[in-house]
Design a protein around this motif. Structure first.
Motif, PDB file in Angstrom:
ATOM      1  N   LEU A 127      35.350  35.672  32.110  1.00  0.00           N
ATOM      2  CA  LEU A 127      36.676  35.201  32.182  1.00  0.00           C
ATOM      3  C   LEU A 127      37.124  34.489  30.795  1.00  0.00           C
ATOM      4  N   ARG A 128      36.095  33.847  30.464  1.00  0.00           N
ATOM      5  CA  ARG A 128      36.190  33.051  28.974  1.00  0.00           C
ATOM      6  C   ARG A 128      36.595  34.122  28.121  1.00  0.00           C
ATOM      7  N   GLU A 129      35.868  35.251  28.034  1.00  0.00           N
ATOM      8  CA  GLU A 129      36.079  36.304  26.895  1.00  0.00           C
ATOM      9  C   GLU A 129      37.341  36.951  27.041  1.00  0.00           C
ATOM     10  N   ILE A 130      37.862  37.057  28.239  1.00  0.00           N
ATOM     11  CA  ILE A 130      39.136  37.656  28.525  1.00  0.00           C
ATOM     12  C   ILE A 130      40.212  36.553  27.773  1.00  0.00           C
ATOM     13  N   LEU A 131      40.181  35.368  28.200  1.00  0.00           N
ATOM     14  CA  LEU A 131      41.109  34.376  27.555  1.00  0.00           C
ATOM     15  C   LEU A 131      40.980  34.253  26.045  1.00  0.00           C
ATOM     16  N   GLU A 132      39.886  34.484  25.544  1.00  0.00           N
ATOM     17  CA  GLU A 132      39.930  34.367  24.005  1.00  0.00           C
ATOM     18  C   GLU A 132      40.604  35.556  23.510  1.00  0.00           C
ATOM     19  N   LYS A 133      40.525  36.696  24.014  1.00  0.00           N
ATOM     20  CA  LYS A 133      41.416  37.882  23.601  1.00  0.00           C
ATOM     21  C   LYS A 133      42.903  37.967  24.225  1.00  0.00           C
ATOM     22  N   ASP A 134      43.132  37.343  25.317  1.00  0.00           N
ATOM     23  CA  ASP A 134      44.211  37.463  26.061  1.00  0.00           C
ATOM     24  C   ASP A 134      44.617  36.137  26.739  1.00  0.00           C
ATOM     25  N   PRO A 135      44.847  35.035  26.023  1.00  0.00           N
ATOM     26  CA  PRO A 135      45.268  33.832  26.351  1.00  0.00           C
ATOM     27  C   PRO A 135      46.151  33.531  27.188  1.00  0.00           C
ATOM     28  N   ASP A 136      47.144  34.321  27.707  1.00  0.00           N
ATOM     29  CA  ASP A 136      48.048  34.177  28.727  1.00  0.00           C
ATOM     30  C   ASP A 136      47.720  35.103  29.894  1.00  0.00           C
ATOM     31  N   ASN A 137      46.517  35.469  30.135  1.00  0.00           N
ATOM     32  CA  ASN A 137      46.192  36.456  31.091  1.00  0.00           C
ATOM     33  C   ASN A 137      46.089  35.626  32.437  1.00  0.00           C
ATOM     34  N   ARG A 138      47.105  36.014  33.496  1.00  0.00           N
ATOM     35  CA  ARG A 138      47.337  35.152  34.572  1.00  0.00           C
ATOM     36  C   ARG A 138      46.120  35.214  35.463  1.00  0.00           C
ATOM     37  N   GLN A 139      45.618  36.430  35.635  1.00  0.00           N
ATOM     38  CA  GLN A 139      44.425  36.268  36.554  1.00  0.00           C
ATOM     39  C   GLN A 139      43.158  35.538  36.265  1.00  0.00           C
ATOM     40  N   ALA A 140      42.982  35.629  34.805  1.00  0.00           N
ATOM     41  CA  ALA A 140      41.847  34.858  34.351  1.00  0.00           C
ATOM     42  C   ALA A 140      42.080  33.373  34.509  1.00  0.00           C
ATOM     43  N   LEU A 141      43.246  32.880  34.076  1.00  0.00           N
ATOM     44  CA  LEU A 141      43.781  31.519  33.805  1.00  0.00           C
ATOM     45  C   LEU A 141      43.538  31.147  35.409  1.00  0.00           C
ATOM     46  N   MET A 142      44.022  31.689  36.708  1.00  0.00           N
ATOM     47  CA  MET A 142      44.194  31.417  37.961  1.00  0.00           C
ATOM     48  C   MET A 142      42.899  31.409  38.466  1.00  0.00           C
ATOM     49  N   SER A 143      42.082  32.319  37.914  1.00  0.00           N
ATOM     50  CA  SER A 143      40.583  32.260  38.717  1.00  0.00           C
ATOM     51  C   SER A 143      39.925  31.074  38.189  1.00  0.00           C
ATOM     52  N   MET A 144      39.876  30.783  36.878  1.00  0.00           N
ATOM     53  CA  MET A 144      39.278  29.407  36.378  1.00  0.00           C
ATOM     54  C   MET A 144      39.732  28.399  36.904  1.00  0.00           C
ATOM     55  N   GLY A 145      40.842  28.158  37.234  1.00  0.00           N
ATOM     56  CA  GLY A 145      41.652  27.046  37.790  1.00  0.00           C
ATOM     57  C   GLY A 145      41.273  26.882  39.244  1.00  0.00           C
ATOM     58  N   ARG A 146      41.243  28.034  39.932  1.00  0.00           N
ATOM     59  CA  ARG A 146      40.721  27.887  41.509  1.00  0.00           C
ATOM     60  C   ARG A 146      39.360  27.627  41.474  1.00  0.00           C
ATOM     61  N   MET A 147      38.490  27.830  40.650  1.00  0.00           N
ATOM     62  CA  MET A 147      36.912  27.738  40.733  1.00  0.00           C
ATOM     63  C   MET A 147      36.957  26.159  40.328  1.00  0.00           C
ATOM     64  N   SER A 148      37.766  25.600  39.384  1.00  0.00           N
ATOM     65  CA  SER A 148      37.570  24.248  39.137  1.00  0.00           C
ATOM     66  C   SER A 148      37.863  23.363  40.272  1.00  0.00           C
ATOM     67  N   ILE A 149      38.724  23.854  41.407  1.00  0.00           N
ATOM     68  CA  ILE A 149      39.320  23.124  42.628  1.00  0.00           C
ATOM     69  C   ILE A 149      38.054  23.293  43.236  1.00  0.00           C
ATOM     70  N   GLN A 150      37.464  24.530  43.484  1.00  0.00           N
ATOM     71  CA  GLN A 150      36.187  24.608  44.435  1.00  0.00           C
ATOM     72  C   GLN A 150      35.293  23.675  44.225  1.00  0.00           C
ATOM     73  N   THR A 151      34.956  23.676  42.886  1.00  0.00           N
ATOM     74  CA  THR A 151      33.817  22.731  42.395  1.00  0.00           C
ATOM     75  C   THR A 151      34.202  21.237  42.196  1.00  0.00           C
ATOM     76  N   GLY A 152      35.477  20.898  42.445  1.00  0.00           N
ATOM     77  CA  GLY A 152      35.716  19.369  42.550  1.00  0.00           C
ATOM     78  C   GLY A 152      36.030  18.956  41.217  1.00  0.00           C
ATOM     79  N   GLN A 153      36.414  19.932  40.200  1.00  0.00           N
ATOM     80  CA  GLN A 153      36.731  19.514  38.886  1.00  0.00           C
ATOM     81  C   GLN A 153      38.027  19.584  38.641  1.00  0.00           C
TER      82      GLN A 153
END
Length: 272
Positions: free
Chosen positions: A180-206
């Motif tokens: 996911l991080r590699e996707i965002l390095e190449k495509d910073p506005d990738n909605r799916q990757a940003l969304m998934s990273m954000g939701r995982m932060s919620i899941q882990t309490g970050q």
């Protein structure tokens, strides 16, 4: 209703509308044995017979589209018939069956587009699966189909994202996160990757990390209902109540579904 109950209500509401589809169980990335769970040697063509579970009104449509594809003999190239057959199966929540026929078609005609269709169908089945065995088998099948796509299209970010989510759900989550991080390095506005990273932060309490991800997402997609809602959750959980209130009030102006508005109101009640 206490805080824990509110969170459970919100998660339940969002699950109904498909906004909280987070990784849930382990996929064994090295085990292909479960990929045979759709195969029944006693059934025609090896496909599991779901006929006893198919609603009576759907059966004629399934039979018709199977005949249009010539299932059971020499498979015909008819993308429209395949899409129609898959649609019927998905309407009755037989996602694995839809994926099976997409894979059968891809094996026959062997194009990148057909393999991505098969991968997407298995990923859909993976996302909705509740039984661990089915999660394992659909995840394995999805990844196998996607590997064929990535061999031809290594920068297909949609496919990379889905493969990453399968890894995250399995025994090698860091590999998925790195993808996911590699996707965002190449495509910073990738909605799916940003969304998934954000939701995982919620899941882990970050929640502060989650807020950063959703703020980034909304800088590109300011009217995104899901992003706005989850940013409000992150603000709320990190104690930024003024920002959380403004965020949940904004959600209610974005044409959100009744379920999402109800969830936003639950948070607003806690803030006031």
């Amino acid at each position: 209703m206490n805080k824990g109950q509110i969170i459970l209500v919100v998660i339940a509401v969002l699950a109904v509308v498909g906004l909280y589809n987070l990784p849930k169980v382990v996929v064994d990335n090295d085990n292909d044995n479960d990929s045979q769970s759709f195969v029944d040697e006693s059934s025609p063509n090896g496909v599991v017979d779901h006929s006893s579970e198919i609603p009576e009104e759907a059966a004629p449509r399934i039979d018709y589209w199977k005949s249009e594809l010539n299932i059971g003999d020499n498979l015909k190239e008819n993308d429209s018939a395949l899409d129609s057959l898959m649609k019927v199966y998905m309407e009755i929540n037989k996602y694995d069956s839809a994926a099976y026929f997409a894979e059968l078609y891809a094996e026959k005609f062997n194009t990148v587009e057909h393999w991505q269709k098969a991968g997407d169908a298995y990923f859909e089945a993976f996302s909705f699966a509740l039984e661990e065995q089915k999660v394992r088998s659909t995840g394995t099948k999805a990844r196998a189909a996607y590997d064929k796509v990535l061999a031809a299209q290594p920068d297909n970010f949609d496919v990379q994202h889905n493969v990453a989510m399968i890894y995250i759900s399995g025994s090698n989550p860091m590999q998925g996160i790195m993808m996911l991080r590699e996707i965002l390095e190449k495509d910073p506005d990738n909605r799916q990757a940003l969304m998934s990273m954000g939701r995982m932060s919620i899941q882990t309490g970050q929640f502060e990390n989650g807020a950063s991800r959703f703020e980034s997402l909304l800088s590109y997609y300011p009217e995104d209902v899901e992003g706005n809602f989850f940013l409000g959750v992150c603000y709320f959980e990190s104690g930024q109540l003024v920002k959380a209130k403004a965020q949940f009030e904004k959600v209610k102006t974005l044409g959100a579904s009744e379920q999402v508005i109800t969830a936003a109101d639950e948070y607003l009640e806690r803030i006031q």
